[in-house]
Design a protein around this motif. Structure first.
Motif, PDB file in Angstrom:
ATOM      1  N   SER A  12      33.142  39.519  -3.297  1.00  0.00           N
ATOM      2  CA  SER A  12      32.732  38.180  -2.903  1.00  0.00           C
ATOM      3  C   SER A  12      33.978  37.373  -2.648  1.00  0.00           C
ATOM      4  CB  SER A  12      31.905  37.527  -4.015  1.00  0.00           C
ATOM      5  OG  SER A  12      32.730  37.279  -5.125  1.00  0.00           O
ATOM      6  N   ALA A  13      33.797  36.167  -2.137  1.00  0.00           N
ATOM      7  CA  ALA A  13      34.939  35.271  -1.990  1.00  0.00           C
ATOM      8  C   ALA A  13      35.534  35.021  -3.357  1.00  0.00           C
ATOM      9  CB  ALA A  13      34.479  33.962  -1.371  1.00  0.00           C
ATOM     10  N   ALA A  14      36.851  34.823  -3.391  1.00  0.00           N
ATOM     11  CA  ALA A  14      37.526  34.617  -4.674  1.00  0.00           C
ATOM     12  C   ALA A  14      36.913  33.448  -5.408  1.00  0.00           C
ATOM     13  CB  ALA A  14      39.009  34.355  -4.442  1.00  0.00           C
ATOM     14  N   ALA A  15      36.654  33.642  -6.699  1.00  0.00           N
ATOM     15  CA  ALA A  15      36.048  32.596  -7.522  1.00  0.00           C
ATOM     16  C   ALA A  15      36.977  32.259  -8.671  1.00  0.00           C
ATOM     17  CB  ALA A  15      34.708  33.089  -8.077  1.00  0.00           C
ATOM     18  N   PRO A  16      36.876  31.056  -9.245  1.00  0.00           N
ATOM     19  CA  PRO A  16      37.714  30.710 -10.380  1.00  0.00           C
ATOM     20  C   PRO A  16      37.408  31.617 -11.561  1.00  0.00           C
ATOM     21  CG  PRO A  16      36.615  28.763  -9.461  1.00  0.00           C
ATOM     22  CD  PRO A  16      36.003  29.967  -8.824  1.00  0.00           C
ATOM     23  N   LEU A  17      38.425  31.951 -12.317  1.00  0.00           N
ATOM     24  CA  LEU A  17      38.212  32.778 -13.494  1.00  0.00           C
ATOM     25  C   LEU A  17      37.341  32.038 -14.490  1.00  0.00           C
ATOM     26  CD1 LEU A  17      41.754  34.300 -14.095  1.00  0.00           C
ATOM     27  CD2 LEU A  17      39.770  35.385 -13.054  1.00  0.00           C
ATOM     28  N   ALA A  18      36.389  32.748 -15.073  1.00  0.00           N
ATOM     29  CA  ALA A  18      35.498  32.132 -16.039  1.00  0.00           C
ATOM     30  C   ALA A  18      36.163  32.097 -17.403  1.00  0.00           C
ATOM     31  CB  ALA A  18      34.194  32.924 -16.107  1.00  0.00           C
ATOM     32  N   SER A  19      35.557  31.350 -18.285  1.00  0.00           N
ATOM     33  CA  SER A  19      36.029  31.261 -19.653  1.00  0.00           C
ATOM     34  C   SER A  19      35.381  32.357 -20.471  1.00  0.00           C
ATOM     35  CB  SER A  19      35.655  29.893 -20.235  1.00  0.00           C
ATOM     36  OG  SER A  19      35.619  29.919 -21.629  1.00  0.00           O
ATOM     37  N   ALA A  20      36.180  33.133 -21.184  1.00  0.00           N
ATOM     38  CA  ALA A  20      35.599  34.199 -21.986  1.00  0.00           C
ATOM     39  C   ALA A  20      34.607  33.630 -22.984  1.00  0.00           C
ATOM     40  CB  ALA A  20      36.689  34.965 -22.727  1.00  0.00           C
ATOM     41  N   TRP A  21      33.384  34.155 -22.928  1.00  0.00           N
ATOM     42  CA  TRP A  21      32.300  33.805 -23.824  1.00  0.00           C
ATOM     43  C   TRP A  21      31.774  32.382 -23.631  1.00  0.00           C
ATOM     44  CZ3 TRP A  21      30.732  38.208 -24.680  1.00  0.00           C
ATOM     45  CH2 TRP A  21      31.460  39.232 -25.288  1.00  0.00           C
ATOM     46  N   ASP A 139      38.905  35.426 -26.433  1.00  0.00           N
ATOM     47  CA  ASP A 139      39.180  36.015 -25.120  1.00  0.00           C
ATOM     48  C   ASP A 139      39.391  37.521 -25.196  1.00  0.00           C
ATOM     49  OD1 ASP A 139      38.995  33.633 -23.745  1.00  0.00           O
ATOM     50  OD2 ASP A 139      41.152  33.297 -23.633  1.00  0.00           O
ATOM     51  N   ILE A 140      40.187  37.964 -26.127  1.00  0.00           N
ATOM     52  CA  ILE A 140      40.567  39.381 -26.172  1.00  0.00           C
ATOM     53  C   ILE A 140      39.389  40.278 -26.546  1.00  0.00           C
ATOM     54  CG2 ILE A 140      41.302  39.611 -28.593  1.00  0.00           C
ATOM     55  CD1 ILE A 140      43.829  41.052 -27.505  1.00  0.00           C
ATOM     56  N   HIS A 141      38.324  39.678 -27.090  1.00  0.00           N
ATOM     57  CA  HIS A 141      37.148  40.462 -27.473  1.00  0.00           C
ATOM     58  C   HIS A 141      36.058  40.453 -26.404  1.00  0.00           C
ATOM     59  CE1 HIS A 141      39.085  40.360 -31.431  1.00  0.00           C
ATOM     60  NE2 HIS A 141      38.338  41.412 -31.709  1.00  0.00           N
ATOM     61  N   GLN A 142      36.292  39.800 -25.272  1.00  0.00           N
ATOM     62  CA  GLN A 142      35.360  39.871 -24.145  1.00  0.00           C
ATOM     63  C   GLN A 142      35.819  41.031 -23.268  1.00  0.00           C
ATOM     64  OE1 GLN A 142      34.156  40.128 -21.160  1.00  0.00           O
ATOM     65  NE2 GLN A 142      33.605  38.172 -20.242  1.00  0.00           N
ATOM     66  N   PRO A 143      35.024  42.093 -23.139  1.00  0.00           N
ATOM     67  CA  PRO A 143      35.500  43.293 -22.435  1.00  0.00           C
ATOM     68  C   PRO A 143      36.099  43.028 -21.061  1.00  0.00           C
ATOM     69  CG  PRO A 143      33.442  43.775 -23.551  1.00  0.00           C
ATOM     70  CD  PRO A 143      33.673  42.309 -23.725  1.00  0.00           C
ATOM     71  N   LEU A 144      35.528  42.103 -20.301  1.00  0.00           N
ATOM     72  CA  LEU A 144      36.024  41.856 -18.950  1.00  0.00           C
ATOM     73  C   LEU A 144      37.279  40.995 -18.928  1.00  0.00           C
ATOM     74  CD1 LEU A 144      32.644  41.534 -17.034  1.00  0.00           C
ATOM     75  CD2 LEU A 144      34.407  43.279 -16.689  1.00  0.00           C
ATOM     76  N   HIS A 145      37.757  40.534 -20.079  1.00  0.00           N
ATOM     77  CA  HIS A 145      39.075  39.911 -20.159  1.00  0.00           C
ATOM     78  C   HIS A 145      40.152  40.951 -20.458  1.00  0.00           C
ATOM     79  CE1 HIS A 145      38.802  35.374 -20.008  1.00  0.00           C
ATOM     80  NE2 HIS A 145      37.578  35.798 -19.740  1.00  0.00           N
ATOM     81  N   ALA A 224      47.236  43.254 -31.606  1.00  0.00           N
ATOM     82  CA  ALA A 224      46.447  42.741 -30.495  1.00  0.00           C
ATOM     83  C   ALA A 224      46.113  43.839 -29.488  1.00  0.00           C
ATOM     84  CB  ALA A 224      47.173  41.592 -29.805  1.00  0.00           C
ATOM     85  N   MET A 225      47.016  44.791 -29.304  1.00  0.00           N
ATOM     86  CA  MET A 225      46.725  45.915 -28.414  1.00  0.00           C
ATOM     87  C   MET A 225      45.566  46.757 -28.945  1.00  0.00           C
ATOM     88  SD  MET A 225      48.265  46.140 -25.524  1.00  0.00           S
ATOM     89  CE  MET A 225      47.884  47.861 -25.178  1.00  0.00           C
ATOM     90  N   THR A 226      45.471  46.890 -30.242  1.00  0.00           N
ATOM     91  CA  THR A 226      44.342  47.609 -30.845  1.00  0.00           C
ATOM     92  C   THR A 226      43.033  46.931 -30.485  1.00  0.00           C
ATOM     93  OG1 THR A 226      45.691  48.399 -32.706  1.00  0.00           O
ATOM     94  CG2 THR A 226      43.303  48.360 -33.026  1.00  0.00           C
ATOM     95  N   TRP A 227      43.010  45.595 -30.581  1.00  0.00           N
ATOM     96  CA  TRP A 227      41.789  44.851 -30.268  1.00  0.00           C
ATOM     97  C   TRP A 227      41.482  44.899 -28.775  1.00  0.00           C
ATOM     98  CZ3 TRP A 227      44.655  40.415 -33.053  1.00  0.00           C
ATOM     99  CH2 TRP A 227      44.804  40.741 -34.417  1.00  0.00           C
ATOM    100  N   ALA A 228      42.515  44.809 -27.942  1.00  0.00           N
ATOM    101  CA  ALA A 228      42.304  44.872 -26.491  1.00  0.00           C
ATOM    102  C   ALA A 228      41.748  46.234 -26.081  1.00  0.00           C
ATOM    103  CB  ALA A 228      43.607  44.581 -25.752  1.00  0.00           C
ATOM    104  N   SER A 229      42.286  47.287 -26.666  1.00  0.00           N
ATOM    105  CA  SER A 229      41.816  48.636 -26.341  1.00  0.00           C
ATOM    106  C   SER A 229      40.374  48.836 -26.793  1.00  0.00           C
ATOM    107  CB  SER A 229      42.722  49.681 -26.995  1.00  0.00           C
ATOM    108  OG  SER A 229      44.039  49.603 -26.475  1.00  0.00           O
ATOM    109  N   PHE A 269      31.356  39.416 -30.928  1.00  0.00           N
ATOM    110  CA  PHE A 269      31.441  38.105 -31.588  1.00  0.00           C
ATOM    111  C   PHE A 269      31.822  38.292 -33.056  1.00  0.00           C
ATOM    112  CE2 PHE A 269      28.606  34.876 -29.099  1.00  0.00           C
ATOM    113  CZ  PHE A 269      29.268  35.184 -27.926  1.00  0.00           C
ATOM    114  N   ALA A 270      31.137  39.221 -33.711  1.00  0.00           N
ATOM    115  CA  ALA A 270      31.380  39.441 -35.133  1.00  0.00           C
ATOM    116  C   ALA A 270      32.802  39.922 -35.389  1.00  0.00           C
ATOM    117  CB  ALA A 270      30.371  40.451 -35.677  1.00  0.00           C
ATOM    118  N   LYS A 271      33.270  40.893 -34.596  1.00  0.00           N
ATOM    119  CA  LYS A 271      34.639  41.392 -34.756  1.00  0.00           C
ATOM    120  C   LYS A 271      35.663  40.280 -34.543  1.00  0.00           C
ATOM    121  CE  LYS A 271      33.883  46.145 -33.058  1.00  0.00           C
ATOM    122  NZ  LYS A 271      34.147  47.024 -31.893  1.00  0.00           N
ATOM    123  N   ALA A 272      35.469  39.507 -33.480  1.00  0.00           N
ATOM    124  CA  ALA A 272      36.428  38.448 -33.159  1.00  0.00           C
ATOM    125  C   ALA A 272      36.532  37.444 -34.283  1.00  0.00           C
ATOM    126  CB  ALA A 272      36.028  37.761 -31.857  1.00  0.00           C
TER     127      ALA A 272
END
Length: 289
Positions: A12-21, A139-145, A224-229, A269-272
């Motif tokens: 799609s046309a470029a859209a503004p990045l959303a806010s995680a969660w 943010d880091i716990h939202q998979p698409l971030h 933080a890399m552990t959580w991102a992965s 949510f719970a992990k974060a």
């Protein structure tokens, strides 16, 4: 950002990045963290934030999303995500050297602002650092971030209950708000209470200790890399699972997709919240509890 024909063949046309969660998710995560702070950490955080209310963390959970759109805060825009250049749904992975570019990323930001909290920085710097940490743990716990594909799903046009939106937005906002039945601070508090109970004595009680594996306050980047992965793995198993790999343009995802995604949203949510609470306890007292 790269695309994958195994996943989609649309842009799609470029859209503004959303806010995680969205606001609801960030506030719920902050409330869960509050539920696991020691009394000493609670006083420490309230003093830094100059807030003794019952929502002392939740009140600042979305501050970073507002700040990034100011002239003073524009530098922080890349800090809300890490662009994993992997290949979902066939393979998911995060690599710091590959994915955290010169502009920074959420992993580097968590490391940096943790260091500021541990230093003799000014009260103003510590106030800002704490507000960043409250937000970036969400943010880091939202998979698409933790994913580069189609700008973390922002460029994947879908529908939700008949309304046009994008894949990133439904993870951030539509699906959480459907479950909560709203998006007010009280809705966030109610959801957090439910999650806290699940961590203490419910469905998550036998796994929550494992959520702190790899947590090392002296090595915040690797932590933080552990959580991102962990979060990125859901891109392959849930966001673009084999059963959901053919997400077509304008497909409405409010039915079966929501049913499959909700357990992931709940546990993230719970992990974060649990990890944020433990992390702040470590900074303030040297103990996770």
């Amino acid at each position: 950002m790269k695309s994958s024909t195994a996943v989609i063949s649309l842009l799609s046309a470029a859209a503004p990045l959303a806010s995680a969660w969205g606001d609801l998710g960030h506030q719920a995560i902050a409330y869960v963290a509050q539920d696991f702070l020691s009394s000493e950490t609670k006083s420490w955080a309230q003093d830094i934030l100059s807030d003794t209310s019952t929502s002392y963390l939740a009140n600042y959970a979305t501050w970073a999303d507002t700040f990034k759109y100011t002239s003073a805060g524009s530098f922080s825009k890349p800090y809300h995500y890490i662009d994993a250049n992997d290949n979902p749904p066939s393979s998911c992975s995060v690599d710091y050297d590959r994915d955290c570019d010169g502009g920074g990323c959420v992993v580097a930001a968590i490391s940096n602002y943790t260091g500021i909290m541990q230093s003799d920085s000014s009260s103003t710097d510590q106030n800002q650092a704490l507000k960043f940490l409250i937000h970036f743990f969400g943010d880091i716990h939202q998979p698409l971030h933790d994913e580069a594909l189609e700008v973390g799903g922002n460029d994947i046009d879908v529908k939700y209950s008949g309304s046009s939106t994008n894949l990133h937005h439904i993870w951030d906002t539509n699906m959480p708000e459907q479950y909560a039945g709203g998006y007010s601070l009280s809705d966030a508090r109610a959801w957090a209470t439910e999650l806290t109970q699940s961590i203490k004595s419910g469905d998550y009680s036998d796994q929550s200790d494992d959520w702190l594996d790899g947590m090392d306050i002296d090595d915040p980047k690797d932590s933080a890399m552990t959580w991102a992965s962990d979060s990125n793995s859901y891109v392959c198993t849930s966001v673009f699972s084999e059963s959901q790999s053919q997400i077509e343009k304008d497909m409405d995802l409010a039915g079966d997709y929501y049913d499959q995604a909700l357990p992931v949203i709940q546990v993230q949510f719970a992990k974060a919240g649990y990890r944020l609470g433990a992390w702040l306890n470590l900074i303030a007292t040297g103990s996770t509890s």
